[in-house]
Scaffold this motif. Structure first.
Motif, mmCIF file in Angstrom:
data_model
loop_
_atom_site.group_PDB
_atom_site.id
_atom_site.type_symbol
_atom_site.label_atom_id
_atom_site.label_comp_id
_atom_site.label_asym_id
_atom_site.label_seq_id
_atom_site.Cartn_x
_atom_site.Cartn_y
_atom_site.Cartn_z
ATOM 1 N N ARG D 16 0.835 -1.207 0.000
ATOM 2 C CA ARG D 16 0.000 0.000 0.000
ATOM 3 C C ARG D 16 0.860 1.243 0.000
ATOM 4 N N ALA D 20 1.001 3.964 -2.998
ATOM 5 C CA ALA D 20 0.579 5.340 -2.734
ATOM 6 C C ALA D 20 1.732 6.303 -2.989
ATOM 7 N N THR D 21 2.930 5.936 -2.526
ATOM 8 C CA THR D 21 4.078 6.814 -2.733
ATOM 9 C C THR D 21 4.348 7.016 -4.214
ATOM 10 N N THR D 93 -0.285 7.876 7.222
ATOM 11 C CA THR D 93 -0.170 9.138 6.498
ATOM 12 C C THR D 93 1.208 9.768 6.694
ATOM 13 N N LEU D 96 3.710 8.000 4.743
ATOM 14 C CA LEU D 96 3.564 8.331 3.328
ATOM 15 C C LEU D 96 4.285 9.641 3.033
#
Ligand SMILES: Nc1ncnc2c1ncn2[C@@H]1O[C@H](COP(=O)(O)OP(=O)(O)OP(=O)(O)O)[C@@H](O)[C@H]1O
Ligand SMILES: Nc1ncnc2c1ncn2[C@@H]1O[C@H](COP(=O)(O)OP(=O)(O)OP(=O)(O)O)[C@@H](O)[C@H]1O
Ligand SMILES: [Mg+2]
Ligand SMILES: [Mg+2]
Lengths: 229, 374, 252, 229, 374
Positions: D16, D20-21, D93, D96
């Protein structure tokens, strides 16, 4: 705390290590990337993926495997010890080997992307003018890949300076030999010496800023000559 | 020549007999006797395809390319790479090295040699290509025509065994092209390097060629000395590309004592019986009548008598087009027909659109070609 | 200040306990604490313990910056004390739980005999001696002190290779790269390293006491559950486990 | 020890995080690299160097600074907590954010090298045909930079999967939330559980091999279409 | 037109008055009245430089470019970017998008519109450029000429305010070029798009231009209708580029009742007094005598009488060059002189090198130009 707290010896080791790694990687990565970029064989895809693998392993884990490979438990480690009388682990040479493995993808990937962008007709022109593969590489592909070479050099150099997981594992943190500046910053942070950590980081930043700006300026100046009008 | 060493025979013929893409062609070049073969044909005929195969830039699909006894390419396992073929190649899109200046580009293909002789060869090549003094110029700052000439110099400089030039003079302005055309021919002959020149320009083909090869739609339609090909195109397609200004389908009415009577559109035309045809003509046969605009005369007075052995056809002027060096007059003489006049003649005749004229064509100027390629 | 904790993950059994205790524990506690956690969860159904092992210094930094831990088991009692001084924990919640012990450890096949004491490290056959980094690792500091006490420091210091922590120092030895190491007793007693080498314990008096202390943090979500973990650890069953793994109890 | 010892939860977090990154970095790095590649302003050189800086800082140090910036001690951290009721540090978060900062140069550098290689006349052609800067970027530069995009994606993704210094510092190794697979491998090594570490590494390798091969194969297939003959 | 909105005046003139690189030129294009202006000049004259500045691809060093009242570029702060100028541009080196197929290339500049109309416009443009059915082709697999035509289609498709075409027909074979030349003119006029066409080909300039601008060495030497420029080049340099076949320096001997007597080399020549010259001729003045090969007649019999008002110069044939559509005869008539004959005429005259002939040139065919640009 002031400048005398900065571990200048470690700075020296880092610079030596980064320069040596970058130099060795250029020698390894340029032919490798060229082969990957221009060969039409199917299994280049596999090789490309294998080259990228050091990226996905956590540095400490990679470091651990390198340590085991270099150690007296491995055939290679024993052979080295028997021939040279020294151990590779905890030596600058061992560190260099680990850094080269670890930074390989950072050199190969940008070169690959850059080489692939060179206009194939220029390679045809070079071939028709009697140049071998290697000559075309040196005289056409490399000069036209200055952006990629600069990127590869910068990524390799900077990454080697900043790396500490592998270095810690393989190097054993020996002052003047395997203690790099990133390890010394790490140590400072671990001992809550934020002033020294901050100062050393600042030093790293300024140094890198200068090196990087110079690299890019050089690359840019060159590229303007044949830049799209 | 690297790997391609001749054994046993001195004859150095470059033979090509290939199928590749749309091309199915056979071509022989005699590298012993320097001279210029022009590969002439319309856009998309496959000219570039052929010389790329010769240079080793493309592998052929099937067939063979041989230099003397040495196989260069057989569409299979044998393939002599481009760098060992020692050919000089001028790319249609030039492919100059953008990171090298003009002198470095021209010197790129030279073998190791002392600096001074290297410099001399480069200067020589640049002078020959009419871009002297451009040594230090940057490639991106050359105009289209200048770049072309530099690329030519680069191909010539290493003195290859054979020159393959893809449209060497396209993109040049008229005076430069005119000058370079004879210069190029002199230079190639003087250097003693046999050359295969690709062009779609007729004047260039005529001016350069010792031997002309007409390529249309991937196939060789005719081979021969340029004057012969231009005067006696083998078929209507060749006639079109060599610039026969009038090409009309016709039917043989009768063959008689060295002449042929033909029906062309509404008109009746007599031609000399061509002695060089492969098979005799028979009444009823379909052929193409080809006329060159410069061989057609016009008389303003439709009633006047024709000179002997000359067709005289009443006609109406349908168009007058002024070109730089002459006037193209289109008439309807029972079939559409084009005639070239000099300004001098046009003024003397005082023609306008709709003028009634008499078209005069000598029997020997009526060329008969096959309707379709044989 | 009470810092809200990020939503606890569902865990593997969705009907599981909702009382979660997050423990930040020094790396050398790994094997002992795993057993203690089993004990806690068995005797207190409804409580689940999530342990994170790592460097005590890092935990101090993280907790100072709001890391959502309930209990901090440090390798060095001074770290929890700093948290108390910073107001992140009550002085009353501070507790010592063990004293770390140091051993001299050589790989199984080695010609060296650890029973001969630290003096063996000075012999020319020994090229690399692994200890934790004395700059910030308590076991490293202790190892240096022990060497100095034995009068061997000057001879051995050029051979020292420093692990990031004591576990890495043990790795140097177990991978065959270091000839000997001065490491924690808890490590050489652990399952994975049990047969890997021979060891002898260094006298407790030869180095400063490795007092390991813990603290229940003020920000703990469920202070009662957190204290249950502490109490189990300090209770008889807990101390028995600690002793078995080579920790001396603070009282001794 | 077998497959059940692999920390599948951590594998999930890593994937994930990496996805996302990579996604966020494409959004940030493409315009940034385009601006750097095509702007003629002099100080782009400085910006380029600044972008490369996360490379030279040891991850733990970078992680420390990010932690301090996001943590409850900083004004930003406090503001975030007061507005959202959650802490940034030690949350997915926050991780991230740290990953995006850390991997920025891995996305920007290959894109930059690749963009700089696009024939300027094609951009001129696009401009004359009425396309704005952004349209030319999307319709000409990006399709012609597939090699660079693939490299950027691969480096970012792989690097995020392998990263553990920053992750450990900023994330706090919280199971299911911030414990990534690289941290779990690190933990396994630290507790001498080489079997699990090896197994998990193998898993990482195989997974990466598949992803990378697919990426390269895709890129290569595409590029053949307009490859130099 | 984006930012370039005209205010106050309906006249839409594109005015350029620039200094940039070697170019210092001034040029006006009336965009209200569609028509074709040809920018004609030798290689390296600066033609590409000018239209790049017009398109907004280069910024000028100084001067101004304005469209009606809107300033496009003043070499300083004002600069309307290329994408807002709504010009169609054909690049000399095409610059087709290699990652798009032919249809996508041609459709690239089109605004949002329903798929069907988009398709129709693309098909139309391709048909116009004579590459119908090429929609799905890959750019790398086009021949040189095919690529050129696709690039032309791409420039035309979005119906720009003005077309800037850099050598639109270079690199095409003769028949295609001939066809496309008239096709291009028809298409541009039909579409009502004013065009500036760059070329170095004379026939192309003549066939396409409503207005001709002769650019040499960065400077505009002459502007006017093509016939006028070709018939009455202002100076010797223009005479050379418009293909005056003979250009010789001469000196005025006397001016007399509408005629001028000149000394050209060894010969004496009479010309009509040009009424359109800027200043009267005076005895002793140096001028250039220009003759077109098609205006020069040859007689085989050197003793025959000349027609009235005609110069008759005894001469010797020095060369006979056969070109595709005519014969170029070089003679020495006291100065070197070129004459064009059709084959027909050559055969009638029976000339060979060294033949003695009489050169006939009507007085009105002797054009007098300045020796150097004014
Ligand atoms: N790489 C390729 N793959 C497939 N077809 C090709 C390729 N290159 C060219 N062609 C096609 O082969 C035919 C011959 O192309 P070629 O380039 O040889 O023509 P040419 O005679 O050189 O024309 P021109 O005078 O326009 O350059 C053309 O129809 C072209 O579309
Ligand atoms: N980027 C540049 N920088 C400096 N000089 C240039 C540049 N581009 C072209 N030139 C020079 O400016 C002159 C005019 O070039 P330009 O390309 O405008 O010629 P052109 O009239 O289009 O010629 P051609 O018909 O050969 O294309 C040439 O001498 C050329 O060498
Ligand atoms: Mg071609
Ligand atoms: Mg030009």
């Amino acid at each position: 705390m002031g400048w005398q707290a900065v571990d200048w010896q470690a700075v020296g080791v880092s610079i030596r290590l980064a320069l040596a790694t970058t130099a060795i990687l250029f020698v390894i990565a340029i032919p490798l990337a060229a082969w990957l970029a221009f060969s039409r064989r199917r299994w280049t895809v596999i090789v490309e993926a294998v080259v990228a693998l050091p990226l996905v392993l956590p540095p400490t884990v990679l470091g651990y495997y390198v340590l085991v490979a270099l150690g007296s438990g491995s055939p290679f480690g024993r052979w080295w010890r028997d021939t040279t009388g020294t151990t590779l682990a905890f030596s600058f040479t061992g560190l260099l080997i680990a850094s080269v493995i670890y930074s390989l993808p950072f050199a190969v990937q940008p070169l690959l992307a850059s080489f692939a962008g060179v206009d194939g007709r220029l390679l045809e022109a070079s071939a028709v003018l009697g140049k071998s593969w290697g000559q075309s590489l040196v005289r056409v592909v490399l000069p036209l890949s200055r952006a990629g070479l600069a990127t590869a050099g910068v990524l390799t150099f900077a990454h080697t300076v900043g790396e500490f997981g592998v270095v810690l594992m393989v190097g054993g943190n020996i002052a003047g030999e395997t203690r790099t500046v990133s390890v010394s910053v790490y140590d400072a942070v671990q001992s809550f010496d934020y002033a020294t950590a901050g100062l050393t980081s600042l030093l790293l930043l300024v140094f890198s800023l200068v090196v990087l700006s110079a690299t890019y300026a050089f690359q840019r100046r060159g590229s303007l000559l044949w830049a799209p009008r | 020549m690297g790997a391609a060493v001749s054994v046993g025979t001195a004859s150095k013929a470059l033979r090509l007999d290939i199928r590749h893409r749309r091309v199915r062609a056979r071509l022989d070049l005699d590298l012993e006797h320097p001279g210029i073969t022009v590969l002439f044909g319309p856009s998309g005929a496959g000219k570039t395809t052929i010389i790329r195969c010769l240079a080793g830039l493309d592998r052929i699909s099937s067939g063979t390319i041989t230099l003397g006894p040495t196989l260069w390419d057989d569409g299979g396992r044998t393939f002599v790479p481009a760098r060992r073929r020692n050919v000089g190649y001028l790319f249609q899109d030039l492919a100059l090295f953008p990171h090298l200046n003009v002198a470095e580009n021209v010197g790129y293909g030279l073998k190791r040699m002392p600096r001074a002789s290297r410099q001399a060869i480069i200067d020589d090549a640049l002078r020959t290509a009419e871009v002297p003094g451009f040594q230090e110029r940057i490639v991106a700052e050359l105009s289209g025509g200048e770049a072309q000439r530099v690329a030519l110099a680069r191909a010539i400089a290493p003195r290859p065994d054979v020159l393959l030039l893809d449209e060497p003079l396209a993109g040049l302005d008229d005076p430069t092209r005119l000058r370079l055309r004879s210069e190029l021919r002199r230079l190639i002959l003087h250097a003693g390097i046999p050359a295969l020149v690709v062009t779609h320009d007729r004047d260039e083909a005529l001016a350069l060629a010792d031997q002309l090869v007409v390529l249309i739609d991937g196939a060789v339609h005719q081979t021969g000395p340029p004057a012969e090909v231009f005067d006696r195109p083998a078929d209507a397609m060749v006639a079109r590309v060599v610039g026969m200004d009038t090409i009309s389908p016709a039917r043989v009415v009768s063959v008689d004592r060295g002449t042929v009577r033909l029906r062309v559109g509404e008109a009746s035309v007599v031609a000399d019986l061509p002695s060089w045809r492969r098979h005799p003509l028979a009444a009823g046969e379909a052929v193409a009548v080809c006329l060159r605009g410069g061989d057609v005369g016009l008389r303003a007075d439709p009633g006047s008598a024709a000179p002997p052995d000359t067709n005289s056809l009443p006609a109406v002027v349908t168009g007058i087009i002024e070109e730089a060096s002459l006037i193209r007059v289109q008439v309807d003489a029972g079939f559409p027909l084009v005639c070239f006049l000099t300004r001098r003649e046009l003024q003397a005749l005082g023609l306008t659109g709709g003028s009634r004229v008499l078209v005069l064509v000598h029997r020997r100027s009526v060329h008969l070609a096959e309707l379709a390629p044989q | 200040a009470s810092s809200p904790v990020p939503a606890a993950p569902g865990g593997s059994d969705s009907a599981g306990p909702d009382r979660v205790v997050r423990v930040a524990a020094a790396a050398d506690l790994k094997f002992a604490l795993d057993d203690i956690i089993d004990l806690v969860e068995k005797t207190n159904p409804g409580i689940r313990v999530d342990a994170t092992y790592g460097s005590s210094g890092t935990f101090l930094t993280q907790i100072s910056n709001g890391a959502p831990f309930d209990v901090f088991l440090s390798a060095d009692v001074s770290y929890p004390q700093q948290l108390v001084e910073a107001g992140l924990a009550e002085k009353a919640d501070l507790f010592p739980y063990a004293v770390g012990r140091l051993v001299l450890w050589v790989p199984e096949g080695s010609a060296l005999d650890p029973a001969d004491g630290l003096g063996i490290l000075a012999s020319p056959g020994v090229t690399a001696v692994a200890i934790a980094n004395p700059e910030h690792a308590p076991y490293g500091k202790a190892a240096v002190a022990a060497l100095q006490e034995a009068g061997q420091y000057d001879a051995v210091s050029p051979k020292l290779v420093l692990g990031e922590n004591v576990a890495q120092a043990a790795e140097f030895v177990s991978s065959g790269n270091a000839d000997a190491g001065i490491v924690a007793l808890s490590l050489v007693l652990s399952d994975p390293l049990k047969g890997v080498g021979r060891w002898v314990e260094l006298p407790l008096a030869s180095y400063p006491r490795l007092d390991q202390g813990g603290v229940v943090l003020s920000a703990a979500q469920d202070p009662a559950a957190a204290r249950t973990v502490r109490d189990t650890m300090l209770g008889p069953a807990g101390t028995a486990i600690l002793t078995a793994y080579g920790f001396t109890l603070p009282g001794n």
